[in-house]
Motif scaffolding. Structure first.
Motif, PDB file in Angstrom:
ATOM      1  N   UNK A 177       0.827  -1.053  -0.057  1.00 14.60           N
ATOM      2  CA  UNK A 177      -0.009  -0.005   0.195  1.00 14.60           C
ATOM      3  C   UNK A 177       0.841   1.341  -0.119  1.00 14.60           C
ATOM      4  N   UNK A 178       1.969   1.330   0.826  1.00 14.74           N
ATOM      5  CA  UNK A 178       2.848   2.465   0.793  1.00 14.74           C
ATOM      6  C   UNK A 178       3.421   2.609  -0.482  1.00 14.74           C
ATOM      7  N   UNK A 179       3.857   1.600  -0.992  1.00 12.22           N
ATOM      8  CA  UNK A 179       4.484   1.731  -2.372  1.00 12.22           C
ATOM      9  C   UNK A 179       3.527   2.104  -3.472  1.00 12.22           C
ATOM     10  N   UNK A 180       2.469   1.654  -3.395  1.00 10.23           N
ATOM     11  CA  UNK A 180       1.197   1.921  -4.122  1.00 10.23           C
ATOM     12  C   UNK A 180       0.941   3.342  -4.246  1.00 10.23           C
ATOM     13  N   UNK A 181       0.902   4.109  -2.980  1.00  7.47           N
ATOM     14  CA  UNK A 181       0.529   5.487  -2.903  1.00  7.47           C
ATOM     15  C   UNK A 181       1.679   6.348  -3.574  1.00  7.47           C
ATOM     16  N   UNK A 182       2.892   5.884  -3.963  1.00 10.95           N
ATOM     17  CA  UNK A 182       4.067   6.579  -4.348  1.00 10.95           C
ATOM     18  C   UNK A 182       4.002   6.040  -5.934  1.00 10.95           C
ATOM     19  N   UNK A 183       3.158   5.182  -6.682  1.00  6.14           N
ATOM     20  CA  UNK A 183       2.894   4.874  -7.760  1.00  6.14           C
ATOM     21  C   UNK A 183       3.813   3.863  -8.120  1.00  6.14           C
ATOM     22  N   UNK A 184       4.056   2.960  -7.283  1.00  2.00           N
ATOM     23  CA  UNK A 184       4.953   1.600  -7.669  1.00  2.00           C
ATOM     24  C   UNK A 184       4.057   0.606  -7.026  1.00  2.00           C
ATOM     25  N   UNK A 185       3.929  -0.306  -8.265  1.00  3.39           N
ATOM     26  CA  UNK A 185       3.333  -1.638  -7.910  1.00  3.39           C
ATOM     27  C   UNK A 185       4.319  -2.732  -8.593  1.00  3.39           C
ATOM     28  N   UNK A 186       4.155  -3.950  -8.208  1.00  6.08           N
ATOM     29  CA  UNK A 186       4.837  -5.098  -8.917  1.00  6.08           C
ATOM     30  C   UNK A 186       3.564  -6.186  -8.968  1.00  6.08           C
ATOM     31  N   UNK A 187       3.667  -6.617 -10.347  1.00  2.00           N
ATOM     32  CA  UNK A 187       2.615  -7.736 -10.728  1.00  2.00           C
ATOM     33  C   UNK A 187       2.583  -8.988  -9.703  1.00  2.00           C
ATOM     34  N   UNK A 188       3.915  -9.296  -9.436  1.00  5.44           N
ATOM     35  CA  UNK A 188       4.159 -10.742  -8.635  1.00  5.44           C
ATOM     36  C   UNK A 188       3.408 -10.545  -7.238  1.00  5.44           C
ATOM     37  N   UNK A 189       3.700  -9.261  -6.643  1.00  8.69           N
ATOM     38  CA  UNK A 189       3.150  -8.975  -5.507  1.00  8.69           C
ATOM     39  C   UNK A 189       1.492  -8.843  -5.595  1.00  8.69           C
ATOM     40  N   UNK A 190       1.365  -8.011  -6.487  1.00  9.54           N
ATOM     41  CA  UNK A 190      -0.213  -7.813  -6.654  1.00  9.54           C
ATOM     42  C   UNK A 190      -0.898  -9.312  -6.762  1.00  9.54           C
ATOM     43  N   UNK A 191      -0.147 -10.345  -7.553  1.00 10.37           N
ATOM     44  CA  UNK A 191      -0.913 -11.619  -7.523  1.00 10.37           C
ATOM     45  C   UNK A 191      -0.772 -12.373  -6.399  1.00 10.37           C
ATOM     46  N   UNK A 192       0.234 -12.248  -5.690  1.00  2.84           N
ATOM     47  CA  UNK A 192       0.544 -12.765  -4.475  1.00  2.84           C
ATOM     48  C   UNK A 192      -0.559 -12.449  -3.400  1.00  2.84           C
ATOM     49  N   UNK A 193      -0.938 -11.123  -3.257  1.00  8.73           N
ATOM     50  CA  UNK A 193      -1.961 -10.957  -2.248  1.00  8.73           C
ATOM     51  C   UNK A 193      -3.364 -11.516  -2.484  1.00  8.73           C
ATOM     52  N   UNK A 194      -3.533 -11.753  -3.781  1.00 10.33           N
ATOM     53  CA  UNK A 194      -4.999 -12.560  -4.355  1.00 10.33           C
ATOM     54  C   UNK A 194      -4.761 -13.953  -4.085  1.00 10.33           C
ATOM     55  N   UNK A 238       9.314 -15.050  -0.008  1.00 11.37           N
ATOM     56  CA  UNK A 238      10.278 -14.155  -1.109  1.00 11.37           C
ATOM     57  C   UNK A 238       9.537 -13.332  -1.699  1.00 11.37           C
ATOM     58  N   UNK A 239       8.209 -13.446  -2.031  1.00  9.07           N
ATOM     59  CA  UNK A 239       7.255 -12.281  -2.556  1.00  9.07           C
ATOM     60  C   UNK A 239       7.164 -11.308  -1.571  1.00  9.07           C
ATOM     61  N   UNK A 240       7.299 -11.387  -0.310  1.00  8.15           N
ATOM     62  CA  UNK A 240       7.407 -10.296   0.489  1.00  8.15           C
ATOM     63  C   UNK A 240       8.761  -9.520   0.480  1.00  8.15           C
ATOM     64  N   UNK A 241       9.792 -10.172   0.298  1.00  8.26           N
ATOM     65  CA  UNK A 241      11.132  -9.216   0.043  1.00  8.26           C
ATOM     66  C   UNK A 241      10.899  -8.574  -1.139  1.00  8.26           C
ATOM     67  N   UNK A 242      10.465  -9.164  -2.201  1.00  7.88           N
ATOM     68  CA  UNK A 242      10.430  -8.234  -3.419  1.00  7.88           C
ATOM     69  C   UNK A 242       9.404  -7.207  -2.977  1.00  7.88           C
ATOM     70  N   UNK A 243       8.449  -7.276  -2.307  1.00  8.62           N
ATOM     71  CA  UNK A 243       7.627  -6.220  -2.070  1.00  8.62           C
ATOM     72  C   UNK A 243       8.412  -4.982  -1.121  1.00  8.62           C
ATOM     73  N   UNK A 244       9.198  -5.579  -0.156  1.00  2.24           N
ATOM     74  CA  UNK A 244      10.012  -4.546   0.514  1.00  2.24           C
ATOM     75  C   UNK A 244      11.147  -3.789  -0.669  1.00  2.24           C
TER      76      UNK A 244
END
Length: 526
Positions: A135-152, A176-182
């Motif tokens: 969410x913090x990254x998204x507020x700054x305009x940064x998303x990652x498809x793998x992280x998005x997919x993992x949330x679901x 590993x997905x969370x490491x990419x998120x960080x």
């Protein structure tokens, strides 16, 4: 439904809150948040193997973040969010129900910690923590498809039965997905505000009106600073906003003055009677006292009945003019006031992110080779109110002069105002930032391991971690997934981890509970 909540370290009797949350969360709010989790699982299952709209991961981010400890105490708002998630699912399924394989009802999501329930809880709580970072990254305009997919997909997988080996693989993959998120959040923060630089921060509050900003969201901090500049209203950080002082694009504002208070659990005492405004941007809200409740503004997913809330407009902009006007009306103190940290110090140092520390890597490497630097400790994680957390103060106090202490997250307020001197021109306590800046620590450790031609676990490096809530869970799972071993964890072990699961973590990763500083330092051998 009756309440059962054991997702944080302060859970009642070390087993679970059943009448009211130790955090102050009501039974109704707890049940509503369980329903949010349940509806997210059903929605995740409903969209499996389907193309999803781009905004669906954002819904998962916000909804999971809402259920993190000390974020939302708003039962009505949580119920409305659960209804929205259900409506989204029914629109996708054409009104058909979506039964879950292993979860008959919201009350069945978290059970007494058998092996499967324990693994499910680890995954769900980890996803809640990752959602906050995403969410913090998204507020700054940064998303990652793998992280998005993992949330679901992670929420869909959490609603099913799995063999133990499959659960453990899921949890490792999540780490590993969370490491990419960080990593994405680090890219968002540094890409927007520059790389942190070492900065000395005063704990003196100047005369005149002021706003104290707390939480973790740098985007909110940037908007607040921009609107306060030139108004005569000063801004002070609190809690995990302290690292904001190190970012060049935030530090450039003249209205950013210093730091107020210590860690989150002391706010009811430290905020009482203060003639200033408090802005909560993320978790760490405690039920406010009457003496300062009217001075509080919440934003983002933070909510508490009766408090003023600042929403974003369609473009993501937030108008803090009401908070600024109230700060002016309150007026602040007429004379400067000097405050101190938990050990009597009045100056804090921050800004030692991976860019800065790696810039000094040659100094560190040479100090190790010369025998001047014997060991590096990462002493970090969440703070809390339960007995035993003075362990971390005592541990740092007892570290030898030829060692460095890296730290991050709010657990550092137990010791970050100490003056331990310097080693090789570096302060012996290096504040690497917020809890998500565990990414920075891993990046530094990996670079040092490469320089010495060894694995990370062969470095003279030991992690001494404290946990409180779900973001600490996802950080720990990332560290374990990266293969980091022999981590010390405290002050207690999570109530939701079954003994059989903890035994696996001990046997595979050497995870161990803290004992006392003298004993643990002797075992570490430094």
């Amino acid at each position: 439904m009756g309440m059962f909540c054991f997702q944080c370290e302060q859970t009642a009797h070390g087993t679970g809150c059943t009448e009211i949350g130790a955090c102050g969360k009501s039974v109704g709010t707890s049940d509503a948040q369980d329903r949010i989790t349940y509806e997210l699982m059903k929605l995740a299952v409903a969209v499996q193997d389907k193309r999803v709209d781009d905004d669906l991961p954002v819904l998962f981010m916000e909804a999971l973040f809402t259920t993190v400890t000390n974020v939302s105490f708003d039962e009505a708002g949580c119920l409305a969010l659960a209804d929205d998630i259900a409506a989204r699912r029914l629109a996708i399924t054409g009104g058909a129900d979506t039964p879950l394989e292993a979860i008959p009802s919201p009350a069945d999501i978290f059970g007494q910690p058998g092996v499967e329930a324990s693994c499910r809880t680890l995954l769900v709580l980890g996803l809640r923590g990752m959602a906050a970072y995403a969410h913090h990254a998204s507020m700054l305009g940064r998303r990652d498809e793998a992280v998005d997919a993992w949330l679901i997909s992670g929420m869909a997988d959490a609603s099913k039965h799995h063999e133990v080996a499959d659960w453990l693989q899921l949890i490792q993959d999540f780490g590993m997905a969370n490491f990419r998120c960080m990593e994405v959040l680090d890219e968002a923060n540094t890409g927007t505000y520059g790389h942190p630089a070492p900065t000395n921060v005063t704990m003196e509050v100047a005369a005149g009106p002021f706003i104290v900003i707390t939480g973790h969201d740098l985007h909110d901090m940037g908007m607040l600073l921009d609107q306060c500049e030139g108004t005569g209203v000063s801004v002070y950080t609190h809690g995990e906003m302290l690292p904001g002082h190190g970012y060049p694009e935030l530090a450039k504002y003249t209205c950013l003055k210093g730091h107020f208070g210590t860690a989150w659990q002391n706010q009811q005492k430290e905020f009482a009677g203060v003639p200033g405004v408090f802005l909560y941007t993320t978790n760490c809200l405690m039920p406010p006292r009457d003496s300062y409740a009217d001075n509080i503004y919440t934003t983002s997913v933070v909510a508490y009945p009766g408090l003023k809330h600042v929403d974003a407009d369609a473009d993501g902009h937030k108008d803090f003019s009401a908070a600024i006007a109230q700060a002016k009306a309150l007026g602040g103190w007429s004379e400067p006031r000097m405050f101190t940290g938990m050990n009597g110090g009045s100056t804090l140092t921050t800004g030692f992110g991976h860019n800065t520390v790696l810039g000094a890597a040659e100094t560190v490497i040479n100090a190790v080779k010369a025998g001047d630097l014997k060991h590096i400790y990462l002493v970090g994680g969440c703070d809390g109110a339960l007995h035993g957390r003075n362990y971390y103060t005592r541990f740092v106090e007892k570290t030898a002069p030829d060692t460095l202490v890296l730290t991050l997250a709010c657990g550092k307020f137990r010791f970050n105002d100490m003056n331990l001197g310097t080693l090789g021109g570096l302060p012996r306590i290096l504040d690497m930032g917020q809890c998500n800046d565990a990414y920075s620590a891993v990046k530094v450790a990996s670079a040092l391991a490469d320089a010495f031609g060894v694995g990370v676990n062969d470095l003279p490096l030991t992690l001494i971690l404290s946990w409180y809530e779900q973001k600490a869970v996802c950080v720990l799972l990332s560290l374990l997934s990266l293969g980091v071993k022999n981590i010390y964890l405290g002050p207690t072990l999570p109530a939701f981890v079954a003994p059989e699961v903890f035994d696996v973590l001990v046997s595979q990763f050497g995870l161990r509970p803290i004992t006392n500083p003298e004993n643990d330092l002797a075992v570490i051998g430094a």
